[in-house]
Design an enzyme around this catalytic site. Structure first.
Site, PDB file in Angstrom:
ATOM      1  N   GLY A  34       0.794  -1.209   0.000  1.00  0.00           N
ATOM      2  CA  GLY A  34       0.000   0.000   0.000  1.00  0.00           C
ATOM      3  C   GLY A  34       0.832   1.266   0.000  1.00  0.00           C
ATOM      4  O   GLY A  34       0.437   2.283  -0.561  1.00  0.00           O
ATOM      5  N   ASP A 148       5.704  -4.776  15.327  1.00  0.00           N
ATOM      6  CA  ASP A 148       5.112  -5.655  14.322  1.00  0.00           C
ATOM      7  C   ASP A 148       5.974  -6.897  14.093  1.00  0.00           C
ATOM      8  O   ASP A 148       6.229  -7.290  12.957  1.00  0.00           O
ATOM      9  CB  ASP A 148       4.914  -4.894  13.007  1.00  0.00           C
ATOM     10  CG  ASP A 148       3.889  -5.559  12.085  1.00  0.00           C
ATOM     11  OD1 ASP A 148       3.050  -6.334  12.597  1.00  0.00           O
ATOM     12  OD2 ASP A 148       3.932  -5.309  10.860  1.00  0.00           O
TER      13      ASP A 148
END
Length: 434
Positions: A34, A148
């Site tokens: 993205g 993450d």
């Protein structure tokens, strides 16, 4: 991501060189997301292959994306660890697209490894996770929280590509959502607090809005799921999930598909011990360590990556001693991969049997996995046919080396038959049957 795998090749979009006007020449696109695309490139003057993360054209004019790339680049540059991907450069193309240059790695992610092999043997999982924790500890010391950590952000380098001797080295990828802590690692993450930084890290000019989840729902800590402030202990939780997955083949909440249900489980649902879900025997101490890392409250977890790694090191050493050797370090597999062919073959067979649970069943679980674990740690570069190869000798060889005396066996069988007959006669007489 700084990865290079056989199935990810493709020409850069548009057919032209998207890095024209920079010191780098685009070779092929490795992936798209993205935010931008990842390109394999070559330094024009040095002929050195690199990986370039390039922001999408449509987002190049948004200062938030350039700022996020700057934070990631400076974060990676501040961390000195063989277990964190190295950043090499930061810049903009003549068209104004920000880019980040990283080292080129050969191999694949842990996610790809688990998809191919399933659960990994205990000893191998311990080694890989300790390497992950070593990389995180280096990041935490300079005031960075990854936020993450997951299988797809842990790269398993091809044997020999990142370490001499053929060892498999783990490297952390993608600090794109890393949090820069003020004043180092926050109070509570004891192992990293107070460590000096090589230089001050500047946080993002456009911080994440309050109340937004940063990270991946499947691997988010309870505090991330609640959109609360995080420190290094959020990464400890994520590594607990990673270790669980390597041991079992899936995470503790794999039965849930909905993202909101997964987040709710992180906050409220107590995970089952890995030993209850794994096809291979899991040492009780490792069960306890994983569940402690997965505690809902940060203060009940290991308070730093170093503390978690230390406990895993103690478990690895105990397993090594149980198998006849305690010679193991953070990069223990590096020593294994550098051994002779006979030792490598013995290790491969042992790891394969352990991963399939071939030693499970019959007797205590701890006794079942000890020979396999010992074989993994025992095989050190002592030469072909050394101690490691002997530790993995087939059961049939041991039986042939110690033959049973046939006369003694017959005498014991006859004696046991007589004793059994007398006991049966007494029981029948007492019942009035005989």
């Amino acid at each position: 991501m700084a990865r290079l795998t056989s199935g990810s090749a493709g020409p850069p979009r548009g057919g032209g060189d998207e890095l024209e006007g920079t010191p780098y020449r685009a070779l092929r696109r490795l992936g798209r997301g993205g935010m931008g695309e990842v390109i394999e490139a070559e330094h024009r003057a040095l002929r050195k292959r690199v990986v370039v993360k390039l922001v999408r054209r449509a987002l190049a004019g948004d200062p938030r994306f350039a700022d996020r790339l700057r934070v990631e680049a400076q974060a990676l540059a501040a961390v000195s660890s063989p277990h964190v991907v190295a950043v090499l450069d930061l810049g903009r193309t003549p068209a104004g697209r920000p880019y980040l240059v990283m080292e080129r790695l050969e191999g694949g992610t842990l996610g790809e490894e688990v998809a191919r092999r399933g659960a990994l043997p205990v000893a191998e999982a311990l080694d890989l996770v300790r390497q992950v924790l070593a990389g995180l500890a280096a990041a935490h010391r300079v005031g960075l929280v990854h936020r993450d950590v997951k299988l797809d952000n842990v790269f398993l380098c091809a044997p020999g590509s990142a370490a001499p001797g053929g060892g498999r080295v783990v490297k952390l990828l993608d600090f794109g959502v890393a949090k820069v802590l003020d004043g180092g690692v926050e109070a509570g993450a004891a192992g990293a607090a107070g460590a000096e930084r090589p230089f001050p890290l500047a946080g993002p000019a456009y911080p994440t809005e309050a109340g937004l989840l940063v990270g991946t729902p499947r691997t988010a800590s309870p505090e991330q799921a609640r959109c609360q402030p995080v420190d290094a202990r959020a990464d400890v939780y994520a590594v607990g999930l990673l270790m669980y997955t390597l041991l079992v083949g899936h995470g503790p909440f794999a039965h849930l598909d909905d993202a909101l249900e997964v987040l709710r489980a992180h906050v409220l649902e107590a995970p089952a011990a890995p030993s209850r879900r794994a096809a291979q025997p899991i040492p009780p101490a490792l069960d306890r360590a994983v569940l402690r890392a997965l505690a809902k409250r940060p203060e009940e977890r290991f308070q730093s990556a170093e503390a978690f790694a230390e406990e895993l090191g103690r478990i690895a050493a105990e397993l090594g001693e149980a198998g006849g050797s305690a010679r193991v370090g953070v990069a223990g597999v590096a020593g294994v991969a550098g051994t002779g062919g006979a030792e490598r073959a013995a290790l491969s067979a042992a790891a394969e049997r352990a991963s399939k649970g071939a030693m499970a069943g019959g007797g205590e679980a701890g006794a079942a996995w000890t020979p396999e674990i010992g074989a993994w740690f025992e095989a050190m570069p002592d030469g072909t046919g050394g101690a490691g190869a002997r530790a993995c000798a087939a059961p049939g060889e041991a039986e042939r080396a110690a033959p049973v005396d046939a006369r003694l066996f017959a005498a014991l069988t006859a004696a046991s038959t007589v004793v059994f007959s007398l006991i049966a006669a007494l029981l029948l007489r007492g019942l009035g049957v005989w």
